[in-house]
Write a protein that holds these residues in place. Structure first.
Motif, short mmCIF file in Angstrom:
data_model
loop_
_atom_site.label_atom_id
_atom_site.label_comp_id
_atom_site.label_asym_id
_atom_site.label_seq_id
_atom_site.Cartn_x
_atom_site.Cartn_y
_atom_site.Cartn_z
N ILE A 165 0.85 -1.19 0.00
CA ILE A 165 0.00 0.00 0.00
C ILE A 165 0.88 1.24 0.00
N ASP A 166 0.59 2.17 -0.93
CA ASP A 166 1.39 3.40 -0.97
C ASP A 166 0.56 4.65 -0.72
N GLU A 175 -6.20 4.23 2.67
CA GLU A 175 -6.33 3.22 3.72
C GLU A 175 -7.52 2.31 3.45
N GLY A 176 -7.50 1.16 4.10
CA GLY A 176 -8.58 0.18 4.01
C GLY A 176 -8.38 -0.80 5.15
N ASP A 177 -9.01 -1.94 5.05
CA ASP A 177 -8.77 -2.96 6.07
C ASP A 177 -8.96 -4.34 5.47
N ILE A 178 -8.33 -5.29 6.10
CA ILE A 178 -8.38 -6.68 5.66
C ILE A 178 -8.45 -7.54 6.92
N GLU A 187 -2.43 0.21 5.31
CA GLU A 187 -1.89 1.56 5.40
C GLU A 187 -0.59 1.68 4.62
N PRO A 188 -0.27 2.89 4.18
CA PRO A 188 0.94 3.10 3.38
C PRO A 188 2.20 2.65 4.10
N GLY A 189 3.11 2.04 3.30
CA GLY A 189 4.39 1.63 3.84
C GLY A 189 4.44 0.21 4.34
N TYR A 190 3.37 -0.56 4.12
CA TYR A 190 3.33 -1.93 4.63
C TYR A 190 3.01 -2.93 3.53
N LEU A 191 3.53 -4.15 3.73
CA LEU A 191 3.23 -5.29 2.87
C LEU A 191 2.24 -6.21 3.59
N TYR A 192 1.37 -6.86 2.81
CA TYR A 192 0.38 -7.79 3.36
C TYR A 192 0.37 -9.04 2.49
N ILE A 193 0.16 -10.20 3.11
CA ILE A 193 0.01 -11.43 2.34
C ILE A 193 -1.27 -12.13 2.76
N LEU A 227 -1.15 -11.68 7.03
CA LEU A 227 0.02 -11.18 7.76
C LEU A 227 0.44 -9.82 7.21
N LYS A 228 1.07 -9.03 8.07
CA LYS A 228 1.46 -7.66 7.75
C LYS A 228 2.90 -7.43 8.20
N THR A 229 3.68 -6.72 7.38
CA THR A 229 5.05 -6.39 7.78
C THR A 229 5.45 -5.08 7.13
N LYS A 230 6.35 -4.37 7.76
CA LYS A 230 6.84 -3.09 7.25
C LYS A 230 7.60 -3.30 5.95
N ALA A 231 7.31 -2.49 4.95
CA ALA A 231 8.00 -2.60 3.66
C ALA A 231 9.31 -1.82 3.70
#
Length: 295
Positions: free
Chosen positions: A39-40, A43-46, A56-62, A102-106
Motif C-alpha cells: 500500500i502506498d 487506507e482500508g482494512d483486511i 496503510e501506506p508503507g506496509y506489505l500484506y500477504i 500477515l502484515k510487515t513493514k516494507a
C-alpha cells in the motif's frame, strides 16, 4: 550431510498497481492463489477469522491461498498487488499451518522488487470486464499460464526470485505462529504425494498404510505426528482445495468436480465442502464471480 532442496515454486497470475475506491468491498473471499499487497496511499482494512489489519501506506500484506478473508476500502487506496499460485514437490504449502493474513513493514528494496516485477511482466494486470458473463475464467487462467511458459529463462528465474523474496518477508519467526516442522519421513512424504496424485480414486487409511508396509494404527499416528491431522481429514482437505481450484479455473459442473476429486456423491461433496470452507459450493462459486479477478 543432508542436502536441502528448494521444493516450492510459484506461478505468476497477475501483477499491477491500482487505485481503489469504496467499490472494493468483499466479504468471505477465499482463493486458490496467494495475494501480496503493498500500500502506498490511502487506507482500508483486511481481516480473517482471527484478526483485522489496517491497510496503510508503507506496509506489505500477504493472503495465503485458501485463506478466508474480508477486503474493504471506505474511501480510496493505492495498491501494488501480485497474485500467484504455489507449487510444491509433495503438495505441501509454506503456509499450511499459517492460513492467516500477515502484515510487515516494507523496505525500499520491496518497493523496487514490485516495480521490477511490473517492468519485466508487462500486461499482467486485471483489465477484464467486471461482468462475470463477459469473461470466462478458465480461458484467462490458461492465458496467464501460457504467458509464464513464453517467458525467456532470464525473466522466468527473475520472476521466481522476486516472488520468493517477497514471500520470504512473511516467513520469519516473528510473524510465523509455528516453528518449522522436522523433515517428514520418506514413507509419509510418499503417502502425501500419492494422495495428491490420486484424489479421484477411493483412498483409505488401510490402502495408504499398506503401501507404506505399516499397520494402520502406526501409520495413522505417524501421519498425525508429521502433518497435524488424521489421514482422512487430510484427504478431504486436499479434495476440497482441488475442488476450489477447479471451480476457479474451469467450467466443470459440480458432478464433474465431484468425480475429479473423489467424492462418492454430490451430497457428501457439498457437506464436506461447507464444513471445511464455511460455505456451500454454490456460495463459493458466486463469490468467485463477485471477486475473482476484479479489483
Amino acid at each position: 550431510m543432508i542436502k536441502r532442496n528448494l521444493k516450492h515454486t510459484f506461478s505468476l497470475l497477475n501483477v499491477d498497481y491500482v487505485r481503489l475506491n469504496a467499490k472494493w468491498n468483499y466479504s468471505n473471499v477465499i482463493s486458490p492463489y496467494y495475494r501480496i499487497y503493498y500500500i502506498d496511499d490511502g487506507e482500508g482494512d483486511i481481516s480473517d477469522a482471527a484478526c483485522s489489519l489496517k491497510l496503510e501506506p508503507g506496509y506489505l500484506y500477504i493472503i495465503p491461498s485458501f485463506t478466508l478473508c474480508n477486503l474493504n476500502c471506505s474511501n480510496y487506496l493505492g495498491q501494488f498487488f501480485v497474485q500467484f499460485f504455489e507449487d510444491s514437490i509433495d503438495g505441501s504449502s509454506l503456509f499450511a499451518n499459517n492460513r492467516a493474513v500477515l502484515k510487515t513493514k516494507a523496505t525500499e528494496m520491496d518497493i523496487n522488487l514490485f516495480n521490477r516485477l511490473l517492468e519485466i511482466n508487462p500486461g499482467r494486470g486485471i483489465n477484464r470486464s467486471d461482468n462475470p458473463k463477459v469473461y470466462e475464467k478458465d480461458i484467462y487462467y490458461k492465458e496467464y499460464q501460457e504467458l509464464n511458459n513464453q517467458q525467456n529463462i532470464s525473466t522466468y528465474l527473475e520472476t521466481q526470485g522476486i516472488l520468493m523474496m517477497l514471500t520470504a518477508k512473511f516467513l520469519n519467526p516473528q510473524l510465523f505462529k509455528h516453528p518449522e516442522h522436522k523433515p517428514i519421513p520418506v514413507k509419509i512424504a510418499e503417502a502425501l504425494n500419492y494422495i495428491l496424485v490420486n484424489l479421484h480414486i477411493n483412498l483409505s487409511v488401510h490402502l495408504l498404510a499398506s503401501r507404506a508396509n505399516q499397520n494402520v494404527d502406526y501409520f495413522s499416528r505417524q501421519f498425525m505426528q508429521h502433518t497435524g491431522t488424521r489421514p482422512l481429514n487430510y484427504i478431504n482437505q486436499k479434495r476440497v482445495e482441488r475442488a476450489q481450484y477447479l471451480m476457479a479455473t474451469s467450467r466443470m459442473s459440480y458432478s464433474e468436480i465431484c468425480t475429479q476429486t473423489g467424492f462418492d456423491n454430490l451430497s457428501y461433496f457439498s457437506k464436506t465442502f461447507k464444513k471445511l470452507t464455511g460455505m456451500s459450493p454454490s456460495e463459493y462459486k458466486k463469490q468467485i464471480y463477485q471477486v475473482g479477478f476484479n479489483h
